[in-house]
Design a protein around this motif. Structure first.
Motif, PDB file in Angstrom:
ATOM      1  N   ALA A  44      22.333  48.056  44.127  1.00  0.00           N
ATOM      2  CA  ALA A  44      23.052  48.204  45.206  1.00  0.00           C
ATOM      3  C   ALA A  44      23.106  47.116  46.251  1.00  0.00           C
ATOM      4  N   THR A  45      21.762  46.668  46.534  1.00  0.00           N
ATOM      5  CA  THR A  45      21.741  45.974  47.592  1.00  0.00           C
ATOM      6  C   THR A  45      22.123  44.429  47.366  1.00  0.00           C
ATOM      7  N   VAL A  46      21.973  44.202  45.912  1.00  0.00           N
ATOM      8  CA  VAL A  46      22.281  42.810  45.428  1.00  0.00           C
ATOM      9  C   VAL A  46      23.726  42.872  45.527  1.00  0.00           C
ATOM     10  N   VAL A  47      24.553  43.927  45.259  1.00  0.00           N
ATOM     11  CA  VAL A  47      26.076  43.721  44.956  1.00  0.00           C
ATOM     12  C   VAL A  47      26.621  43.628  46.934  1.00  0.00           C
ATOM     13  N   ASN A  48      25.813  44.597  47.788  1.00  0.00           N
ATOM     14  CA  ASN A  48      26.207  44.407  49.033  1.00  0.00           C
ATOM     15  C   ASN A  48      26.050  43.220  49.703  1.00  0.00           C
ATOM     16  N   ILE A  49      24.736  42.725  49.324  1.00  0.00           N
ATOM     17  CA  ILE A  49      24.489  41.039  50.032  1.00  0.00           C
ATOM     18  C   ILE A  49      25.415  39.948  49.337  1.00  0.00           C
ATOM     19  N   ALA A  50      25.470  40.058  47.853  1.00  0.00           N
ATOM     20  CA  ALA A  50      26.017  38.937  47.122  1.00  0.00           C
ATOM     21  C   ALA A  50      27.557  38.925  47.317  1.00  0.00           C
ATOM     22  N   PHE A  51      28.201  40.203  47.476  1.00  0.00           N
ATOM     23  CA  PHE A  51      29.683  40.061  47.508  1.00  0.00           C
ATOM     24  C   PHE A  51      30.506  40.637  48.680  1.00  0.00           C
ATOM     25  N   CYS A  52      29.822  41.547  49.399  1.00  0.00           N
ATOM     26  CA  CYS A  52      30.662  42.110  50.373  1.00  0.00           C
ATOM     27  C   CYS A  52      30.585  41.289  51.645  1.00  0.00           C
ATOM     28  N   PRO A  53      31.664  41.252  52.402  1.00  0.00           N
ATOM     29  CA  PRO A  53      31.641  40.647  53.660  1.00  0.00           C
ATOM     30  C   PRO A  53      30.781  41.001  54.543  1.00  0.00           C
ATOM     31  N   PRO A  54      30.111  40.416  55.443  1.00  0.00           N
ATOM     32  CA  PRO A  54      29.264  41.090  56.414  1.00  0.00           C
ATOM     33  C   PRO A  54      29.800  41.978  57.240  1.00  0.00           C
ATOM     34  N   VAL A  55      31.008  41.946  57.721  1.00  0.00           N
ATOM     35  CA  VAL A  55      31.641  43.341  58.369  1.00  0.00           C
ATOM     36  C   VAL A  55      31.658  44.588  57.650  1.00  0.00           C
ATOM     37  N   LEU A  56      31.710  44.540  56.435  1.00  0.00           N
ATOM     38  CA  LEU A  56      32.073  45.802  55.343  1.00  0.00           C
ATOM     39  C   LEU A  56      30.490  46.106  54.691  1.00  0.00           C
ATOM     40  N   ARG A  57      29.504  45.401  55.124  1.00  0.00           N
ATOM     41  CA  ARG A  57      28.217  45.832  54.346  1.00  0.00           C
ATOM     42  C   ARG A  57      27.909  47.227  54.732  1.00  0.00           C
ATOM     43  N   VAL A  58      27.750  47.674  56.077  1.00  0.00           N
ATOM     44  CA  VAL A  58      27.526  48.963  56.248  1.00  0.00           C
ATOM     45  C   VAL A  58      28.459  50.061  55.809  1.00  0.00           C
ATOM     46  N   LEU A  59      29.896  49.843  55.779  1.00  0.00           N
ATOM     47  CA  LEU A  59      30.633  50.771  55.053  1.00  0.00           C
ATOM     48  C   LEU A  59      30.400  50.743  53.509  1.00  0.00           C
ATOM     49  N   PHE A  60      30.044  49.886  52.615  1.00  0.00           N
ATOM     50  CA  PHE A  60      29.761  50.016  51.498  1.00  0.00           C
ATOM     51  C   PHE A  60      28.424  50.653  51.310  1.00  0.00           C
ATOM     52  N   LEU A  61      27.375  50.600  52.018  1.00  0.00           N
ATOM     53  CA  LEU A  61      25.968  50.928  52.348  1.00  0.00           C
ATOM     54  C   LEU A  61      26.311  52.549  52.579  1.00  0.00           C
ATOM     55  N   ASN A  62      27.371  52.816  53.356  1.00  0.00           N
ATOM     56  CA  ASN A  62      27.560  54.275  53.616  1.00  0.00           C
ATOM     57  C   ASN A  62      27.965  55.142  52.248  1.00  0.00           C
ATOM     58  N   CYS A  63      28.848  54.268  51.835  1.00  0.00           N
ATOM     59  CA  CYS A  63      29.549  54.936  50.355  1.00  0.00           C
ATOM     60  C   CYS A  63      28.343  55.208  49.417  1.00  0.00           C
ATOM     61  N   VAL A  64      27.553  54.296  49.355  1.00  0.00           N
ATOM     62  CA  VAL A  64      26.392  54.534  48.291  1.00  0.00           C
ATOM     63  C   VAL A  64      25.240  55.487  48.893  1.00  0.00           C
ATOM     64  N   PHE A  65      25.218  55.455  50.365  1.00  0.00           N
ATOM     65  CA  PHE A  65      24.207  56.527  51.010  1.00  0.00           C
ATOM     66  C   PHE A  65      24.861  57.952  50.660  1.00  0.00           C
ATOM     67  N   PHE A  66      26.178  58.203  50.533  1.00  0.00           N
ATOM     68  CA  PHE A  66      26.769  59.488  50.089  1.00  0.00           C
ATOM     69  C   PHE A  66      25.847  60.139  49.068  1.00  0.00           C
ATOM     70  N   PHE A  67      25.623  59.267  47.998  1.00  0.00           N
ATOM     71  CA  PHE A  67      25.018  59.982  46.895  1.00  0.00           C
ATOM     72  C   PHE A  67      23.539  60.021  47.030  1.00  0.00           C
ATOM     73  N   TRP A  68      22.733  58.938  47.935  1.00  0.00           N
ATOM     74  CA  TRP A  68      21.462  58.843  48.047  1.00  0.00           C
ATOM     75  C   TRP A  68      21.125  60.133  49.277  1.00  0.00           C
ATOM     76  N   SER A  69      22.013  60.478  50.122  1.00  0.00           N
ATOM     77  CA  SER A  69      21.918  61.532  51.040  1.00  0.00           C
ATOM     78  C   SER A  69      21.830  62.852  50.162  1.00  0.00           C
ATOM     79  N   ILE A  70      22.611  63.243  48.954  1.00  0.00           N
ATOM     80  CA  ILE A  70      22.499  64.300  48.339  1.00  0.00           C
ATOM     81  C   ILE A  70      21.185  64.333  47.747  1.00  0.00           C
TER      82      ILE A  70
END
Length: 285
Positions: free
Chosen positions: A245-271
């Motif tokens: 997930a971090t590879v995708v986040n750093i490689a492809f996501c614009p910096p301003v949207l990185r926390v949003l992408f992280l939050n979406c993945v964090f939904f499953f991690w928080s479960i």
């Protein structure tokens, strides 16, 4: 009285004479072709009631009457179908426009108040994640359990106060030290992934245990014991999910949207965290 007749000229046939009394007189060799032609003309132009043609067709002609009824019914059915399709297309367009407008508004708010928007988004996503975790617990348990709103609120507070702010400033620092590259797969991307997952993640995981434990009212000894019991397994599971997930986040996501992408993945991690951190409490109960 007098016999009236009408002559129709068809390019590929001899003349056809319609007699009001005698009916239709045609060349026998052209019967099938002309019948097909007339049927096509009648159906395509609805000519059964056009230009006085009905005056030449006997009123008891059941075949023509049936054709007329079927054609009228077909027009009605297809008319309703077209209207339904148009309504569905309008509804789909309305939904698409609403989503597009919401996304545009979110980006404007993100640009104006980045930390606040990221924090509120994280709070909502992580609170929903705990509700999902509780739903899984109820579905897999033989005992009836009520929804623990306070537990979900703790995860929402965690997202609002710690998770989003931490990652907001962390990515600002990381991208400031190692600026993003145009090519997604570079040495810089690899170094940033290593820093994220093998330096930042272990520290942040300790903070998660401590923060959620403190909100729950646990003592330091209780939090330390939970770290001793669950930290290693949690980190192993973390790397299975968060390295790709971090590879995708750093490689492809614009910096301003990185926390949003992280939050979406964090939904499953928080479960996972919700189930992991609350299993000891369930055993005690």
């Amino acid at each position: 009285g007098t016999c009236h007749s009408v002559v129709i000229s068809i390019p590929f046939a001899h003349n056809i004479t319609f007699h009001r009394r005698e009916g239709i007189t045609i060349e026998p060799t052209m019967t099938s072709k002309i019948s097909r032609c007339l049927t096509a003309v009648l159906l395509s132009t609805n000519a059964l009631s056009i230009n006085g043609f009905n005056s030449f067709v006997p009123q008891n002609n059941v075949g023509f009457a049936n054709i007329k009824r079927v054609d009228a019914q077909s027009r009605t059915v297809y008319g309703h179908h077209d209207k339904s399709s148009q309504l569905a297309m309008v509804a789909d367009a309305g939904i698409a426009d609403s989503l597009s407008a919401a996304w545009a508004s979110y980006n404007v708010a993100l640009e104006q108040n980045p930390l606040l928007v990221k924090s509120v988004t994280a709070g909502a996503i992580l609170g929903a994640a705990d509700f999902a975790g509780q739903a899984i617990e109820r579905a897999t348990s033989d005992e009836e359990k009520e929804v623990d709103v306070a537990r979900a609120a703790r995860f929402a507070i965690f997202g609002l106060v710690l998770q989003a702010p931490w990652n907001h400033f962390y990515y600002l620092l990381l991208d400031g030290a190692l600026p993003p590259t145009e090519d997604p797969f570079t040495t810089t991307t690899g170094v940033k992934v290593v820093i994220d997952q093998f330096i930042q993640a272990p520290i942040f995981t300790v903070l998660i245990f401590g923060f959620l434990g403190a909100l729950e009212g646990k003592t330091l000894d209780s939090i330390k014991k939970q770290l001793d019991d669950d930290y290693t397994d949690t980190m192993l599971a973390n790397w299975k999910l968060w390295v790709p997930a971090t590879v995708v986040n750093i490689a492809f996501c614009p910096p301003v949207l990185r926390v949003l992408f992280l939050n979406c993945v964090f939904f499953f991690w928080s479960i996972f965290l919700s189930l992991k951190l609350n299993k000891d409490e369930e055993v005690l109960e």
